[in-house]
Design a protein around this motif. Structure first.
Motif, PDB file in Angstrom:
ATOM      1  N   SER A  77       0.970  -1.330  -0.141  1.00  7.64           N
ATOM      2  CA  SER A  77      -0.141   0.015   0.108  1.00  7.64           C
ATOM      3  C   SER A  77       0.765   1.275  -0.031  1.00  7.64           C
ATOM      4  O   SER A  77       0.532   2.299  -0.750  1.00  7.64           O
ATOM      5  N   ALA A  78       2.240   1.282   0.593  1.00  5.03           N
ATOM      6  CA  ALA A  78       3.004   2.303   0.674  1.00  5.03           C
ATOM      7  C   ALA A  78       3.338   2.948  -0.875  1.00  5.03           C
ATOM      8  O   ALA A  78       3.616   3.980  -0.835  1.00  5.03           O
ATOM      9  N   ALA A  79       3.346   1.912  -1.704  1.00 10.22           N
ATOM     10  CA  ALA A  79       3.935   2.229  -2.960  1.00 10.22           C
ATOM     11  C   ALA A  79       2.599   2.989  -3.716  1.00 10.22           C
ATOM     12  O   ALA A  79       2.880   3.949  -4.452  1.00 10.22           O
ATOM     13  N   LEU A  80       1.576   2.637  -3.519  1.00 11.14           N
ATOM     14  CA  LEU A  80       0.229   3.119  -4.124  1.00 11.14           C
ATOM     15  C   LEU A  80       0.066   4.494  -3.567  1.00 11.14           C
ATOM     16  O   LEU A  80      -0.394   5.432  -4.179  1.00 11.14           O
ATOM     17  N   ASP A  81       0.441   4.634  -2.059  1.00 12.41           N
ATOM     18  CA  ASP A  81       0.345   6.129  -1.473  1.00 12.41           C
ATOM     19  C   ASP A  81       1.378   7.057  -2.281  1.00 12.41           C
ATOM     20  O   ASP A  81       1.083   8.135  -2.610  1.00 12.41           O
ATOM     21  N   ALA A  82       2.454   6.466  -2.657  1.00 11.60           N
ATOM     22  CA  ALA A  82       3.797   7.188  -3.341  1.00 11.60           C
ATOM     23  C   ALA A  82       3.360   7.499  -4.485  1.00 11.60           C
ATOM     24  O   ALA A  82       3.586   8.676  -4.915  1.00 11.60           O
ATOM     25  N   PRO A 127       0.100   7.025  -6.879  1.00  9.60           N
ATOM     26  CA  PRO A 127      -1.196   6.375  -7.023  1.00  9.60           C
ATOM     27  C   PRO A 127      -1.656   6.200  -8.344  1.00  9.60           C
ATOM     28  O   PRO A 127      -2.492   5.408  -8.774  1.00  9.60           O
ATOM     29  N   GLN A 128      -0.713   6.702  -9.291  1.00 10.48           N
ATOM     30  CA  GLN A 128      -0.917   6.135 -10.702  1.00 10.48           C
ATOM     31  C   GLN A 128      -0.765   4.754 -10.908  1.00 10.48           C
ATOM     32  O   GLN A 128      -1.253   4.132 -12.177  1.00 10.48           O
ATOM     33  N   LEU A 129      -0.065   4.138 -10.270  1.00  7.22           N
ATOM     34  CA  LEU A 129      -0.060   2.636 -10.263  1.00  7.22           C
ATOM     35  C   LEU A 129      -1.134   1.808 -10.055  1.00  7.22           C
ATOM     36  O   LEU A 129      -1.302   0.540 -10.399  1.00  7.22           O
ATOM     37  N   GLY A 130      -2.035   2.286  -9.504  1.00  9.84           N
ATOM     38  CA  GLY A 130      -3.182   1.520  -9.055  1.00  9.84           C
ATOM     39  C   GLY A 130      -4.065   0.873 -10.115  1.00  9.84           C
ATOM     40  O   GLY A 130      -4.247  -0.263 -10.049  1.00  9.84           O
ATOM     41  N   MET A 133       8.357   4.381 -12.034  1.00 11.69           N
ATOM     42  CA  MET A 133       7.693   4.504 -10.878  1.00 11.69           C
ATOM     43  C   MET A 133       7.848   3.050  -9.950  1.00 11.69           C
ATOM     44  O   MET A 133       7.533   3.000  -8.801  1.00 11.69           O
ATOM     45  N   VAL A 134       7.334   1.838 -10.622  1.00 10.22           N
ATOM     46  CA  VAL A 134       7.321   0.586 -10.168  1.00 10.22           C
ATOM     47  C   VAL A 134       8.746   0.181  -9.472  1.00 10.22           C
ATOM     48  O   VAL A 134       9.041  -0.108  -8.525  1.00 10.22           O
ATOM     49  N   ALA A 135       9.704   0.550 -10.313  1.00  7.81           N
ATOM     50  CA  ALA A 135      11.135   0.421  -9.852  1.00  7.81           C
ATOM     51  C   ALA A 135      11.738   1.162  -8.525  1.00  7.81           C
ATOM     52  O   ALA A 135      11.937   0.645  -7.743  1.00  7.81           O
ATOM     53  N   LEU A 136      11.112   2.391  -8.426  1.00  7.57           N
ATOM     54  CA  LEU A 136      11.426   3.374  -7.310  1.00  7.57           C
ATOM     55  C   LEU A 136      10.415   2.795  -6.261  1.00  7.57           C
ATOM     56  O   LEU A 136      10.850   2.809  -5.021  1.00  7.57           O
ATOM     57  N   SER A 137       9.071   2.176  -6.407  1.00 11.33           N
ATOM     58  CA  SER A 137       8.415   1.620  -5.241  1.00 11.33           C
ATOM     59  C   SER A 137       8.931   0.460  -4.632  1.00 11.33           C
ATOM     60  O   SER A 137       8.765   0.579  -3.463  1.00 11.33           O
ATOM     61  N   ARG A 187       7.594  14.647  -7.315  1.00 11.91           N
ATOM     62  CA  ARG A 187       7.263  13.718  -6.299  1.00 11.91           C
ATOM     63  C   ARG A 187       8.197  12.753  -5.816  1.00 11.91           C
ATOM     64  O   ARG A 187       8.488  12.459  -4.608  1.00 11.91           O
ATOM     65  N   THR A 188       9.134  12.289  -6.764  1.00  7.90           N
ATOM     66  CA  THR A 188      10.036  11.196  -6.681  1.00  7.90           C
ATOM     67  C   THR A 188      11.081  11.720  -6.068  1.00  7.90           C
ATOM     68  O   THR A 188      11.678  11.175  -5.040  1.00  7.90           O
ATOM     69  N   TYR A 189      11.548  12.912  -6.288  1.00  6.46           N
ATOM     70  CA  TYR A 189      12.605  13.555  -5.591  1.00  6.46           C
ATOM     71  C   TYR A 189      12.080  13.678  -4.008  1.00  6.46           C
ATOM     72  O   TYR A 189      13.054  13.566  -2.932  1.00  6.46           O
ATOM     73  N   GLU A 190      11.215  14.210  -3.756  1.00  7.93           N
ATOM     74  CA  GLU A 190      10.374  14.349  -2.356  1.00  7.93           C
ATOM     75  C   GLU A 190      10.594  13.018  -1.595  1.00  7.93           C
ATOM     76  O   GLU A 190      10.701  13.244  -0.507  1.00  7.93           O
TER      77      GLU A 190
END
Length: 229
Positions: free
Chosen positions: A111-116, A118-121, A138-142, A168-171
């Motif tokens: 769930s933390a990945a989808l919080d980071a 949401p486009q992956l949902g 996004m998947v790799a960073l998640s 968002r990624t850098y954040e």
């Protein structure tokens, strides 16, 4: 300077007869964000791989938390909470997004990945290999976020992403509270303040070391100061 973190000490890496790193020394603190800056062919990706152990040193050392890990294999470094996100082939293309995330999630909770991101949902059931380049990042960073690694090494984290998703990624990387090392061609706006360290490489040597704000103020080709041994 705290001894917690990872470092290269006079590291040399050769690909056949060509030497890619010429005695590079750098230190990335834990916690903290460090940027390895340089154009293609500068040695920044090789330095990242040397830290991860996916390329061997021909000289020098890799040190983590004050302990020499030069002889430790890449898979063992991964088991010791070090995560590398390469610029290519960073996901399992034949697995779905859900399966990719599940492999990294502690306790199976992604769930933390989808919080980071949401486009992956809506993409969870799709095979990762069918995603766009930015979606695969996004998947790799998640996967890296879910792993809970203490050392996270990322080659061009925002490659293929929109400006909003890149920000968002850098954040997210800054919020990990771990030792984060990213390789970039240019200094991202989201990593350009005084809390971020920068090592700029050129032709396999460090030509600048200092705070990101200092490097940003120097401009595209500012001289900076060379790193010590």
């Amino acid at each position: 300077m705290s001894a917690r973190g990872v470092s290269l000490r006079r590291a040399r890496v050769s690909y056949g007869p060509l030497e890619a790193l010429h005695g590079v020394s750098l230190f990335a603190p834990d916690p903290g964000v460090t940027v390895l800056l340089g154009r293609n062919g500068s040695g920044r990706t090789t330095a990242l791989r040397a830290l991860a152990g996916t390329v061997p040193l021909s000289g020098g050392a890799v040190v983590r938390d004050g302990v020499d890990i030069t002889g430790v294999r890449a898979d063992e470094r991964a088991r010791r909470s070090l995560c590398l996100v390469p610029d290519r082939r960073a996901v399992f293309g034949s697995l779905t997004v859900r399966e990719n995330l599940g492999l990294a999630a502690r306790g199976g909770d992604a769930s933390a990945a989808l919080d980071a991101y949401p486009q992956l949902g809506p993409l969870l059931a799709r095979r990762a290999g069918t995603l766009s380049g930015g979606e695969q990042r996004m998947v790799a960073l998640s996967r890296a976020l879910l792993s809970g690694a203490r050392v996270v090494l990322v080659d061009e984290p925002a490659q293929g992403m929109s400006p909003q998703v890149a920000a968002r990624t850098y954040e997210l990387l800054r919020g990990l509270g771990a030792c984060v090392v990213v390789a970039e061609q240019r200094l991202p706006r989201g990593l350009s303040d005084g809390t971020v360290l920068v090592y700029e490489l050129r032709r396999g040597t460090v030509v600048f070391s200092g705070e990101a704000a200092e490097r940003a103020a120097a401009g595209p080709s500012g001289p900076g100061r060379a790193a010590g041994p």
